[in-house]
Design a protein around this motif. Structure first.
Motif, PDB file in Angstrom:
ATOM      1  N   ILE A  47     -10.181  -5.835  -6.112  1.00 17.69           N
ATOM      2  CA  ILE A  47      -9.991  -7.167  -5.523  1.00 17.69           C
ATOM      3  C   ILE A  47      -9.981  -7.128  -3.999  1.00 17.69           C
ATOM      4  O   ILE A  47      -9.696  -8.137  -3.359  1.00 17.69           O
ATOM      5  N   TYR A 106      -2.703  -9.256 -11.014  1.00 12.07           N
ATOM      6  CA  TYR A 106      -3.814  -9.925 -10.328  1.00 12.07           C
ATOM      7  C   TYR A 106      -3.475 -11.392 -10.065  1.00 12.07           C
ATOM      8  O   TYR A 106      -3.714 -11.906  -8.969  1.00 12.07           O
ATOM      9  N   GLU A 164      -3.327 -13.089  -6.495  1.00 10.85           N
ATOM     10  CA  GLU A 164      -4.218 -14.208  -6.170  1.00 10.85           C
ATOM     11  C   GLU A 164      -3.423 -15.415  -5.681  1.00 10.85           C
ATOM     12  O   GLU A 164      -3.860 -16.136  -4.775  1.00 10.85           O
ATOM     13  N   ILE A 176     -13.263 -10.260 -11.524  1.00 10.65           N
ATOM     14  CA  ILE A 176     -13.437  -8.853 -11.171  1.00 10.65           C
ATOM     15  C   ILE A 176     -14.919  -8.484 -11.199  1.00 10.65           C
ATOM     16  O   ILE A 176     -15.431  -7.825 -10.283  1.00 10.65           O
TER      17      ILE A 176
END
Length: 222
Positions: free
Chosen positions: A108, A142, A146, A20
């Motif tokens: 993101i 996240y 991802e 991040i």
């Protein structure tokens, strides 16, 4: 929790924070570079004597507008990063799921843009707050996003959906696009580690058909 699993979770959260921050600093460098370039252009115009009147100063307006725009973007992402950092102050607090999802999408977005994958939201209105660990939940979401970013082809889409019932809140990741082979999963956390995170959050994590994933969270842990 076993020591190895606990260490894996700590490493995962450190990697999450590092990614991040890396994305944030890259974006800020871009914004500042544009501001510097625009400022330099205005200085050149002024030094050439082209700002002696309102009419002559007109070429400065686009550069000033661009500076305003980049400053606004910088403030926007700084506010999100500030909230992101403060979420780690307390392991358990009351928060709105939509807030951490909005924040995550902003932080993101660069990684999604690099892969030409669209992140979009489909939120149910008026979802109540939950009591949980917002930092750990963000880390889990996240990791799931991802995983999709690494497995989806360019021009794909990931939709974050939310809904609620009397006792639970559901967060769904709905990917649309061609899925690449699983070799792209190298370096991602194991499903066992992710399941450990969701158990800590007193929730459930389900992998469904068409690569969809559902997170089920209780409205209260009491």
């Amino acid at each position: 929790m076993h020591n190895e699993t606990e260490q894996a979770l700590r490493n995962l959260q450190l990697l999450f924070m590092g990614k991040i921050l890396a994305g944030f600093t890259h974006e800020m460098k871009n914004y500042l570079a544009i501001i510097k370039e625009s400022s330099g252009l205005m200085q050149d115009l002024i030094s050439m004597g082209k700002s002696s009147s309102k009419k002559d100063a007109q070429p400065l307006v686009p550069s000033l507008q661009l500076i305003d725009e980049q400053v606004d973007r910088s403030i926007h992402i700084l506010n999100h990063l500030n909230r992101f950092a403060h979420r780690m102050d307390r392991p358990s607090s009351s928060f709105l799921v939509h807030d951490i999802l909005e924040e995550l999408i902003v932080l993101i977005s660069r990684f999604a843009n690099q892969k030409k994958i669209i992140l979009e939201k489909d939120f149910q209105k008026n979802i109540p707050a939950i009591i949980s660990d917002p930092a750990r939940l963000q880390c889990l979401i996240y990791c799931l996003i991802e995983e999709k970013l690494n497995r989806l082809d360019a021009n794909s889409k990931i939709t974050l959906q939310t809904s609620s019932s009397k006792d639970n809140i559901l967060i769904r990741l709905v990917p649309k696009g061609n899925t690449l082979n699983k070799e792209n999963e190298n370096g991602l956390p194991s499903h066992e580690v992710l399941q450990e995170i969701i158990r800590d959050l007193h929730g459930e994590l389900a992998y469904e058909e068409k690569e969809e994933i559902t997170i089920k969270l209780p409205l209260s842990q009491e």
